[in-house]
Design an enzyme around this catalytic site. Structure first.
Site, PDB file in Angstrom:
ATOM      1  N   ASP A 119     -59.662 120.210  66.270  1.00  0.00           N
ATOM      2  CA  ASP A 119     -60.511 120.750  65.743  1.00  0.00           C
ATOM      3  C   ASP A 119     -60.185 119.233  65.149  1.00  0.00           C
ATOM      4  OD1 ASP A 119     -57.901 121.099  64.515  1.00  0.00           O
ATOM      5  OD2 ASP A 119     -57.996 122.396  63.229  1.00  0.00           O
TER       6      ASP A 119
HETATM    7  C1  LAN Z   1     -50.114 121.496  61.871  1.00  0.00           C
HETATM    8  C2  LAN Z   1     -51.252 119.984  61.245  1.00  0.00           C
HETATM    9  C3  LAN Z   1     -52.541 119.597  61.730  1.00  0.00           C
HETATM   10  C4  LAN Z   1     -52.646 121.152  61.754  1.00  0.00           C
HETATM   11  C5  LAN Z   1     -54.609 121.531  61.304  1.00  0.00           C
HETATM   12  C6  LAN Z   1     -55.440 120.456  62.078  1.00  0.00           C
HETATM   13  C7  LAN Z   1     -55.000 120.687  60.032  1.00  0.00           C
HETATM   14  C8  LAN Z   1     -54.835 123.049  61.878  1.00  0.00           C
HETATM   15  O1  LAN Z   1     -56.369 122.816  61.923  1.00  0.00           O
HETATM   16  C9  LAN Z   1     -54.841 122.787  63.393  1.00  0.00           C
HETATM   17  C10 LAN Z   1     -53.036 123.105  62.935  1.00  0.00           C
HETATM   18  C11 LAN Z   1     -52.259 122.109  63.152  1.00  0.00           C
HETATM   19  C12 LAN Z   1     -52.369 120.828  64.179  1.00  0.00           C
HETATM   20  C13 LAN Z   1     -50.597 122.110  62.625  1.00  0.00           C
HETATM   21  C14 LAN Z   1     -50.160 123.402  63.011  1.00  0.00           C
HETATM   22  C15 LAN Z   1     -48.937 123.769  62.684  1.00  0.00           C
HETATM   23  C16 LAN Z   1     -47.693 122.292  62.476  1.00  0.00           C
HETATM   24  C17 LAN Z   1     -47.899 121.298  63.629  1.00  0.00           C
HETATM   25  C18 LAN Z   1     -48.490 121.297  61.515  1.00  0.00           C
HETATM   26  C19 LAN Z   1     -49.197 122.227  59.822  1.00  0.00           C
HETATM   27  C20 LAN Z   1     -47.787 120.395  60.534  1.00  0.00           C
HETATM   28  C21 LAN Z   1     -46.822 120.826  60.702  1.00  0.00           C
HETATM   29  C22 LAN Z   1     -46.867 122.119  61.310  1.00  0.00           C
HETATM   30  C23 LAN Z   1     -45.736 122.254  62.986  1.00  0.00           C
HETATM   31  C24 LAN Z   1     -45.416 123.237  63.058  1.00  0.00           C
HETATM   32  C25 LAN Z   1     -44.258 122.222  61.486  1.00  0.00           C
HETATM   33  C26 LAN Z   1     -42.690 121.680  62.521  1.00  0.00           C
HETATM   34  C27 LAN Z   1     -42.272 123.505  62.547  1.00  0.00           C
HETATM   35  C28 LAN Z   1     -42.442 124.424  63.278  1.00  0.00           C
HETATM   36  C29 LAN Z   1     -42.653 125.824  63.093  1.00  0.00           C
HETATM   37  C30 LAN Z   1     -42.137 124.043  64.818  1.00  0.00           C
END
Ligand code: LAN
Length: 648
Positions: A388
């Site tokens: 996305d």
């Molecule tokens: C994110 C940040 C961006 C987010 C979007 C692009 C907004 C979404 O549409 C798809 C999923 C995604 C890429 C996403 C997935 C999970 C993340 C990477 C996070 C919320 C930022 C931090 C999180 C990550 C998993 C944090 C570390 C903790 C764990 C459980 C591994």
């Protein structure tokens, strides 16, 4: 109430635009606070302890301020800055403050102990907390559910092979399994010994470690441990006792090779905050003082953010690309395009210079999907494209193209289309970073306790909608590609329809929650050609209208994500009101009374300075943890007013 429409609307939008212009970075992005989770500073500080590099005084003070400021009234700390207290974060934050020099007699620390000791202390922490404590020597490895690196030796075709996991989960468990396999432990100091004596309710020597594996406090147990997980843990436990030494060495080598690939592909930024720290620690043990450690240490501060509430480790190295792509779209929805030209040009430059241009070297060996043409969430240097983010980058570029400001060459835009198409799942939807690799039932083996839906990258309404919108925009831009895109768009549309609930709602996964889902669900269907009389859009609009508050706003809390049903917030929320208003407009109800009232509410709640006052966090991940998107409150209300503000 009569809304002062024609004159007040432009000025509300104008003032909002001024704020956006004033908060843009010189590099063209909107770089903001991407904080929220409370377990990250502890991981960072634990990492520094294992590296033997104590934080400098400014960093130490900043962390202390941050952690002190987010203690809950009950004495514990939440999974994130807004959540109820968890044993996981409470024990970790306690140990962190102690490592940072706060004495055990400090009143805040006394209150913390008074909260977490009766809740079971480390023995009842969510599993990741136990792991960090074990690394610090504050918990025994025997008390951890086994994480053998030999899982990487399984045949790749098995659903249990780690390459099938969601990349974030895979990348966290990768260094964990190496550290587990080597039983890595910080050098024990008198301070660590003191902390150890403070965080247990019983003498450390008397703890029944194997029994502690299965313990978890109710506060931390969001995802129940299934009988399948218990059975799997039993098998892994047996393996751990009888594993041949050769297999361990070989698998540790394989894991280290995967870690190196991840480090190099991301310029040592790593996909996320946890593997960033853990990979650094791995190298410190594998090659003390080696070039890998230095390369990692240089990039550690990339994750830090200094804010009014202190210094924090963020959930990613930034959210710049995502926020910038949205900012462009929001600004272009207003009539301030000419005035915002320099701002948009800088943003266009940021978008251009952060598209990923190459695939990862030997991508199959690192289990990586193609990258060329994709956009990441943050920066090109980070390097992991996301479905996305690619879609939003492409959408923003195509809108900029219309006003003559796009800087991405056409061939590269087409590569973005190819990247998007390469990521479409068999179910017609799009997941986040990769194709869905493992079966959904793998989620039954989620061992994290505190997070849900971490095991498999599955299709989401948000990612699917963004990709459908981007493909549809490209189809308009390049009509010769119509035949190429018709079927993918149709399949995407079908997925969006399939996941709409009977009541008309879509469950959001990366924002709070059903208002976010509605914004994507409706925009995706409309982009695919749905008309306002489409029953799916009608149901979506009715669902939202039924949740409008008497004051004209909308509001839901993170409990919506946790409980998977709409849970009203206490006060109207400007971001959710904006999403709701934009969704209703997409459903053809721009001129409805509901939208008019929402718009009035938004206008009335804008401050003199053009901003909307701080409100609860609207970002989330894995159903449980809040994460703050700094630009949302400055952007979405402006966007909504631009689209709907002249409704009559
Ligand atoms: C994110 C940040 C961006 C987010 C979007 C692009 C907004 C979404 O549409 C798809 C999923 C995604 C890429 C996403 C997935 C999970 C993340 C990477 C996070 C919320 C930022 C931090 C999180 C990550 C998993 C944090 C570390 C903790 C764990 C459980 C591994």
């Amino acid at each position: 109430m009569t809304a002062p429409r024609s004159r007040a609307t432009p000025s509300a939008v104008d003032r909002g635009l001024e704020v956006l212009a004033a908060t843009q970075d010189a590099g063209g992005s909107w770089k903001g606070d991407y904080g929220g989770p409370l377990f990250l500073v502890p991981v960072y500080v634990a990492g520094l302890e294992l590296l033997g590099r104590p934080p400098d005084p400014a960093t130490r003070e900043g962390f202390i301020t941050y952690l002190r400021g987010h203690q809950n009234p009950d004495g514990g700390w939440g999974l994130d800055v807004e959540s109820h207290s968890h044993v996981f974060t409470s024990v970790l934050v306690y140990a962190t403050l102690r490592l940072l020099g706060v004495p055990a007699e400090d009143p805040q620390l006394q209150r913390a102990r008074a909260w977490f000791l009766p809740h079971g202390g480390p023995l009842s922490s969510g599993s990741w907390g136990k792991f960090i404590l074990a690394m610090l020597g504050l918990y025994e490895y025997q008390g951890l559910v086994p994480l053998p690196p030999e899982l990487w030796l399984l045949p790749e075709s098995l659903p249990l092979h780690p390459s099938k996991l969601w990349c974030h989960c895979r990348m966290v468990y990768l260094p964990m399994s190496w550290l587990y396999g080597r039983r890595v432990r910080a050098k024990q100091t008198p301070l660590l010994a003191a902390i150890r004596s403070e965080i247990y309710a019983q003498p450390y020597e008397s703890v029944d470690w194997p029994a502690a594996r299965e313990r978890v406090a109710g506060t931390d147990a969001y995802t129940p441990r299934t009988s399948y997980l218990r059975a799997a843990n039993g098998v892994l436990g047996l393996w751990e006792r009888f594993a041949p030494a050769g297999a361990r060495e070989r698998s540790l080598q394989m894991v280290l090779d995967q870690i190196r690939r991840e480090d190099e592909a991301t310029n040592h930024i790593c996909i996320g905050p946890i593997n960033k720290v853990l990979n650094t620690v791995v190298w410190q043990i594998a090659r003390p003082g080696g070039p890998e450690v230095e390369a990692h240490v240089k990039r550690l501060p990339d994750y830090l953010w200094r804010a009014p509430d202190g210094l924090k480790m963020q959930g990613y190295n930034s959210s710049e690309l995502w926020d910038t792509a949205f900012a462009v779209q929001g600004i272009l929805a207003t009539r301030g395009v000419e005035r915002m030209r320099p701002v948009l040009e800088r943003a266009a430059h940021y978008i251009e210079s952060n598209q990923v241009l190459e695939d990862v070297a030997e991508m199959e060996k690192g289990y990586r999907h193609r990258s060329r043409g994709g956009w990441p969430f943050s920066t090109r240097a980070h390097g992991w494209p996301i479905s996305d983010c690619t879609a939003e980058g492409l959408k923003a570029s195509l809108l900029l193209e219309k006003v003559g400001m796009n800087q991405v060459p056409r061939a590269r835009l087409r590569e973005a289309v190819e990247e998007i198409l390469s990521l479409q799942n068999e179910d017609g939807g799009w997941a986040t970073y990769e194709l869905q690799r493992g079966p959904k039932w793998l989620e039954a083996l989620n061992p994290s306790d505190v997070f849900s839906t971490i095991m498999v990258d599955v299709s989401y309404v948000e990612c699917t909608s963004a990709c459908v919108q981007a493909l549809a925009a490209w189809r308009t831009f390049a009509p010769e590609d119509e035949a190429w895109l018709r079927e993918p768009i149709r399949r995407g549309e079908r997925f969006i329809r399939k996941v709409q609930r009977a009541d008309g709602s879509w469950e959001g996964s990366w924002g709070v929650c059903f208002s976010y889902g509605a914004w994507f669900g409706t925009a995706g269907l409309v982009a695919a050609g749905a008309r306002p009389d489409d029953p799916a859009l009608r149901r979506a609009a009715d669902y939202l209208q039924a949740r409008q508050r008497s004051d004209g706003s909308w509001s839901e809390t993170l409990e919506s994500n946790r409980q998977r049903r709409w849970v009203d917030g206490q006060r109207g929320h400007a971001v959710q009101t904006s999403w709701a208003v934009l969704s209703l407009a997409a459903c053809g109800r721009r001129d409805s009374e509901a939208v008019r009232r929402g718009v009035v509410w938004l206008r009335e709640h804008q401050g003199e300075d053009g901003r909307w006052p701080d409100q609860p966090i609207t970002g989330v991940f894995n159903r449980t943890c809040a994460i703050h998107y700094d630009i949302y409150l400055r952007l979405f209300p402006v966007w909504a007013l631009a689209v709907c503000g002249t409704a009559s």
